[in-house]
Scaffold this motif. Structure first.
Motif, PDB file in Angstrom:
ATOM      1  N   CYS A  39      11.665   5.864   7.578  1.00 21.25           N
ATOM      2  CA  CYS A  39      12.689   6.663   8.260  1.00 21.25           C
ATOM      3  C   CYS A  39      13.798   7.016   7.286  1.00 21.25           C
ATOM      4  O   CYS A  39      14.237   6.182   6.489  1.00 21.25           O
ATOM      5  N   ILE A  40      14.291   8.235   7.377  1.00 18.88           N
ATOM      6  CA  ILE A  40      15.321   8.693   6.446  1.00 18.88           C
ATOM      7  C   ILE A  40      16.651   7.991   6.682  1.00 18.88           C
ATOM      8  O   ILE A  40      17.451   7.837   5.771  1.00 18.88           O
ATOM      9  N   THR A  56      15.011  -2.707   2.634  1.00 20.65           N
ATOM     10  CA  THR A  56      14.485  -1.865   1.551  1.00 20.65           C
ATOM     11  C   THR A  56      15.638  -1.264   0.753  1.00 20.65           C
ATOM     12  O   THR A  56      16.755  -1.126   1.258  1.00 20.65           O
ATOM     13  N   PRO A  57      15.368  -0.878  -0.501  1.00 16.96           N
ATOM     14  CA  PRO A  57      16.423  -0.264  -1.316  1.00 16.96           C
ATOM     15  C   PRO A  57      16.802   1.132  -0.803  1.00 16.96           C
ATOM     16  O   PRO A  57      16.071   1.739  -0.020  1.00 16.96           O
ATOM     17  N   TYR A  70      13.015   5.645   0.840  1.00 20.83           N
ATOM     18  CA  TYR A  70      12.464   6.811   1.556  1.00 20.83           C
ATOM     19  C   TYR A  70      12.015   7.899   0.586  1.00 20.83           C
ATOM     20  O   TYR A  70      10.884   8.390   0.660  1.00 20.83           O
ATOM     21  N   SER A  71      12.871   8.264  -0.350  1.00 19.15           N
ATOM     22  CA  SER A  71      12.546   9.355  -1.277  1.00 19.15           C
ATOM     23  C   SER A  71      11.438   8.949  -2.242  1.00 19.15           C
ATOM     24  O   SER A  71      10.567   9.752  -2.583  1.00 19.15           O
ATOM     25  N   ARG A  72      11.436   7.685  -2.673  1.00 22.23           N
ATOM     26  CA  ARG A  72      10.395   7.232  -3.600  1.00 22.23           C
ATOM     27  C   ARG A  72       9.012   7.280  -2.945  1.00 22.23           C
ATOM     28  O   ARG A  72       8.026   7.677  -3.574  1.00 22.23           O
ATOM     29  N   LEU A 105       5.738   9.472  -4.175  1.00 27.15           N
ATOM     30  CA  LEU A 105       4.432   8.879  -4.453  1.00 27.15           C
ATOM     31  C   LEU A 105       3.335   9.605  -3.690  1.00 27.15           C
ATOM     32  O   LEU A 105       2.269   9.907  -4.238  1.00 27.15           O
ATOM     33  N   ARG A 106       3.583   9.884  -2.418  1.00 28.43           N
ATOM     34  CA  ARG A 106       2.585  10.620  -1.621  1.00 28.43           C
ATOM     35  C   ARG A 106       2.331  11.996  -2.227  1.00 28.43           C
ATOM     36  O   ARG A 106       1.168  12.405  -2.401  1.00 28.43           O
TER      37      ARG A 106
END
Length: 1023
Positions: free
Chosen positions: A686-687, A706-707, A711-713, A717-718
């Motif tokens: 979730c953003i 989580t860091p 979300y952006s990382r 990756l996807r």
């Protein structure tokens, strides 16, 4: 002294004779002659319509009342004199519409009605009939009381019970109808017609069933009440009456045309009121029927075409814009003329002193208002704006006032979008605010609130005024909780509410999320088939894909982890959840009521068949009988009937002990059973705030923070993996990309998860399940690494734990349910369809056939879709070796390629029921891969379909499969499953470990050119 019925010339002579006689009689002997003279003048008025005779008749009748009795004897027949003056006054009142005459005639007739008229030779039915008409005039002129209509209804029932002919009764009841209509218009349609009046019209319709005039009157009054109460009973009754008129009248006859118009407008009104797909389809059918039988010159035709366009636009939106569903553009070819707004504005500005326009003039203005959505020229828009302003000033209480106000607002917003002038936006907001407090807004309230929300949002985003924000927070709940609004629109508003409230820290955010999540499943019922439901979800993916994740993250932020897990479960894999609900076990129901259980089963089966059907071809069937409704419409109607029947049974069951929560969303205590055999790791991507949740069966759920860049990382990756896949799976670019992805996944997810599992005392080599969301649905979580080791050898997540995936917790719970015969050695159905690109397929066949169990082989000509589906019922294990096919953007067309290119599609699999199935090995490409532009959280792939139709465990592939790997993987896999170790363990429960061990051995074959993508490809789903 009676007055003879004479021809006009003789009547003139008779009047002269009586006048002369009166002049010679003494004062106390004049009464009979004066009364006769009054009646004679009334007769002459009826023949000549000379107002002078009417006035003199009233004068003479009044004089006769006050004359002394003749010869000092008995008084004259005052009742007859009252009757004559009342009758005369009524005729003058009907002609002059003077309040004084109306009130006097009503007063006299009310007095007469309470007298024993028969003994005075005064016809009671005639008095009652005239009384009804006099009251009608009084109501139409707004001179009486609200009880006048109820009094008219009582009088009309008296007439129906009397021996008079049909015509007077019909005329009186139609007078009652006109009075109801006048009062309804005067009250701006805000008050219901009196119940006694409706009962009277019903009784008249029952006794005079062949009177189309009375039937239409009753339907019209029911229509009026429906516009206030939105009672489905009123709609059904009115529609049944009108359908009967349509069927019994000759084509093109006056009453049939009226009934066709009314039933079309009635259907349109209901579609606006609730927006249910079935009511939209009824309205489309009714309007198309009316258009099919009307001429091009029909005054209402342009308006009907516009309404048809609106309804088909709703249908198009509800279907997600799927191909084959007609949209609004096909309806506008006839309607292209732009009216002269300057002329219309000048005609409105003329002071005429009337409250409403003639019907023909009103039609012109209706057409003008309906034409405005096509305007794109600023000059045209400005002219139309001025016209709407003048209309609202001139006729604020007209039936078109609400339409004019909404049209003005839309034009102002369009003018603002073209010119960026805030004056237009401010005026639009003011107009909408005025309409919202107007009781006459009625069924348009939802539309007005929605427009106001959009307008105020634009201004708030420009100016950030606190007043605008506060107004939005008041408007959002009004729109979301308005059940007259269409469910998809209410859902969209609830998402807007939640986002806005959360962003600005408003306390209503929690309520907004609750409303949105509760509405999300309801949006699916707006589409009859699985394909259309998916298209609908894709069309609203901006809200659908993020809402469950956002809501769960908010609950996590509030420290409510169990509710967060419940929310994620409710908002994901909606299509599978909806379908799984149709396969609910009825064992408990059978124990309570066998009849209900059988009925519920039949409804569910019919609903499932309908949901899994293909979209019907054709949208333009011939108009006529209801059976000729276009195919899509019939599908929607059939679905709604089944849903209604199902809801009734569910409501009935929930009244029984221990069935209170039947088919309600699973509570957390039920969901945690998914972790009975090992922890389930849920990644909420979730953003707002991504989180990792670990569900433990007998302990509180665990949260891993989580860091900030989590979300952006994950998205990067996807995207990197999917982009590299376009270069080819055997390319160096893909090998590098996959290696980087696995390494970063370990740092992002693997390291903190492994550490937390260790803290939770979950030993290595335990079963764990991944339940990913969003971007993580396309990432190989099972193969994260390499993980540092003491001996320096590369390890991956699957070396430490035995990983599986599950689309939802409910799917895993269902897979863990034990069936019969589970401990016996299963037979295998081997399906093989080799070709030139699958050189190793026959070797894989030999491997499977050598397994120490019964193996049935379907190959080449015997491997047809029907044969495969039929034989799957006889085997608990299945091994399929063929090409797996993906169709971009069409997840339900994903398929196995069988004999002569015949396809066993995802839908074919879903339609099958395999309660005894245990395990399927899908040795084909793309079986656990999402199609391009599909919805990640819906898990629409072949592996999930196999799990849904009954297989408790499934092995699938995340992308294309190397032909040579099948035989090696199968050999080690089945050797592990049928090794005889772990006695008492069901065979399908061994498949996850067997796959892991086989993959590890496959990975070790470096001398055979083993790459990352070849062994990472294989995944396990289910138990």
């Amino acid at each position: 002294m009676d007055v003879p019925h004479l021809p006009l010339q003789n009547l003139d002579n008779y009047i002269s004779l009586i006048q002369n006689l009166i002049s010679f009689l003494p004062y106390h002997l004049r009464t009979p002659c004066v009364h006769s003279l009054a009646m004679a003048r009334f007769q002459r008025y009826m023949l000549t319509r000379q107002r002078h005779d009417l006035d003199l008749s009233i004068l003479r009748s009044t004089e006769a009342i006050f004359l002394p009795p003749p010869w000092g004897g008995a008084p004259p027949n005052i009742i007859q004199i009252f009757f004559s003056i009342s009758l005369t006054l009524f005729h003058r009142a009907r002609e002059s519409r003077r309040p004084k005459d109306v009130k006097h005639s009503v007063m006299y007739l009310r007095f007469l009605h309470n007298q024993p008229l028969e003994i005075f030779n005064v016809p009671p039915d005639l008095v009652t009939e005239v009384f009804v008409h006099a009251l009608a005039i009084q109501v139409e002129l707004d001179l009486g009381q609200t009880q006048d209509i109820e009094e008219m209804a009582v009088l009309c029932l008296e007439l129906l019970d009397s021996d008079i002919s049909i015509t007077p009764s019909t005329d009186s009841i139609m007078a009652l109808f006109r009075a109801i209509k006048a009062q309804f218009v005067r009250w701006d349609g805000l008050r219901e017609p009196p119940k006694k009046a409706i009962e009277c019209l019903r009784e008249a319709n029952r006794r005079l069933p062949d009177s189309h005039q009375l039937s239409i009157a009753l339907a019209c009054v029911l229509f009026n009440r429906f516009n206030i109460t939105y009672s489905n009973d009123d709609y059904e009754e009115a529609t049944a009456i009108l359908d009967k008129v349509i069927a019994s009248c000759p084509p093109g006859g006056q009453f049939q045309v009226i009934a066709l118009h009314m039933v079309a407008f009635l259907a349109q009104a209901r579609s606006v009121f609730d927006g249910k797909p079935v009511n939209v389809e009824y309205a489309i059918y009714r309007i198309r029927t009316l258009l099919g039988g009307s001429s091009v010159e029909e005054p209402f035709r342009p308006g009907l075409i516009q309404e048809l366009a609106r309804l088909q636009a709703i249908r198009f939106d509800d279907s997600g814009g799927i191909d084959g569903i007609q949209d609004a553009n096909s309806c506008n070819s006839e309607y292209s003329c732009r009216p002269s707004f300057r002329d219309l504005t000048e005609s409105l500005a003329e002071p005429n002193g009337v409250k409403s326009l003639p019907i023909t003039t009103e039609r012109q203005h209706l057409e003008a208002l309906l034409s405005t959505p096509r305007f794109t020229n600023v000059t045209d828009i400005v002219e139309a704006i001025e016209y709407c302003r003048v209309w609202l000033t001139s006729y604020p209480h007209s039936g078109l006032a609400t339409l004019a106000g909404i049209t003005l607002c839309l034009l102002l917003l369009r003018a603002f979008s073209y010119t960026d002038k805030m004056d237009y936006l401010n005026e639009a907001i003011s107009v909408l605010q005025d309409h919202l407090i107007n009781p006459g807004v009625g069924r348009c309230r939802f539309m007005v609130v929605g427009l106001l929300i959009s307008s105020v949002t634009i201004r708030f985003n420009r100016l950030y005024r606190k007043e605008d924000f506060n107004e939005l927070m008041e408007l959002f709940p009004v729109a979301v909780n308005d059940r007259r609004g269409r469910t998809p629109e209410r859902f969209t508003r609830s998402c807007e509410w939640a986002r806005t409230a959360r962003f600005f820290g408003h306390p209503s955010a929690s309520t907004a999320y609750d409303c949105a999540v509760s509405l999300i499943q309801d949006t699916l019922t707006f589409a009859p088939t699985l394909e259309i439901q998916h298209s609908r979800l894709v069309a609203m993916r901006h809200s659908y894909e993020t809402l469950p994740l956002d809501s769960a993250s908010y609950l996590v932020h509030m420290g409510r982890l169990p509710e967060a897990i419940e929310t994620l479960e409710r908002g994901r894999a909606l299509l599978w959840s909806e379908m799984r609900g149709l396969r609910t076990s009825i064992d408990q129901i059978r124990a309570v009521d066998l009849h209900i259980a059988d009925k519920f089963t039949a409804i569910n089966r019919n609903l499932e068949m309908l949901t899994l059907t293909a979209l019907p071809d054709g949208n333009g069937g011939e108009v006529g009988s209801f059976e000729e409704m276009e195919p899509f419409g019939r599908l929607v109607v059939e679905q709604q009937k089944l849903l209604d029947d199902r809801d009734k049974i569910i409501s009935q069951l929930r009244t029984l002990p221990s069935f209170e929560n039947f088919l309600k969303a699973s509570p957390f205590d039920s969901l945690r059973s998914a972790a009975a055999r090992g922890p389930v790791i849920i990644i909420n991507h979730c953003i707002w705030r991504p989180d990792i949740l670990i569900l433990i069966h007998d302990s509180p759920s665990c949260l891993i923070h989580t860091p900030n860049d989590f979300y952006s990382r994950a998205n990067k990756l996807r995207d990197r993996l999917l982009d590299a896949r376009k270069k080819g799976l055997d390319s160096d670019e893909y090998e590098v990309a996959l290696r980087v992805v696995l390494e970063e996944l370990y740092e992002l997810v693997g390291r903190p998860v492994i550490q937390r599992l260790s803290e939770l005392n979950v030993p290595e080599q335990s079963r764990v399940w991944w339940c990913p969301t969003s971007a993580f649905c396309s990432l190989p979580l099972h193969a994260m690494g390499p993980i540092p080791s003491d001996d320096g050898a590369p390890r991956y997540f699957l070396d430490l734990y035995i990983p599986s995936y599950t689309p939802t917790l409910s799917a895993l719970i269902e897979s863990n349910k034990h069936g019969s015969k589970m401990l016996e050695k299963p037979s295998i159905l081997l399906v093989l369809q080799p070709d030139a690109s699958m050189e190793q397929a026959l070797e894989e066949m030999q491997v499977v056939q050598s397994v120490n169990t019964r193996v049935t082989t379907l190959i080449s000509a015997t491997a047809t879709p029907p044969a495969v589906l039929e034989r799957l019922r006889d085997h608990r294990f299945a091994h399929i070796v063929c090409h797996g096919i993906l169709e971009p953007g069409k997840p339900f067309d994903a398929s196995f390629k069988l004999y002569r290119d015949k396809r066993l599609s995802l839908l074919d699999i879903v339609r099958s029921r395999l309660p005894d199935a245990e395990f399927a090995f899908l040795a084909a490409c793309h079986t656990a891969e999402l199609t391009d532009k599909s919805l990640a959280d819906e898990a629409l792939h072949l592996t999930a379909a196999m799990q849904y139709c009954g297989f408790r465990s499934v092995v699938g592939t995340m992308w294309a499969m190397a032909d040579t790997d099948g035989q090696h993987l199968a050999r080690n896999f089945y050797k592990s499953v049928f090794s005889g170790k772990k006695q008492g363990v069901r065979y399908y429960e061994k498949t996850a470990r067997a796959l892991r061990d086989a993959v590890v051995k496959l990975r070790s074959q470096r001398g055979r050119g083993m790459t990352l993508e070849r062994w990472v490809n294989f995944v396990h789903y289910g138990a």
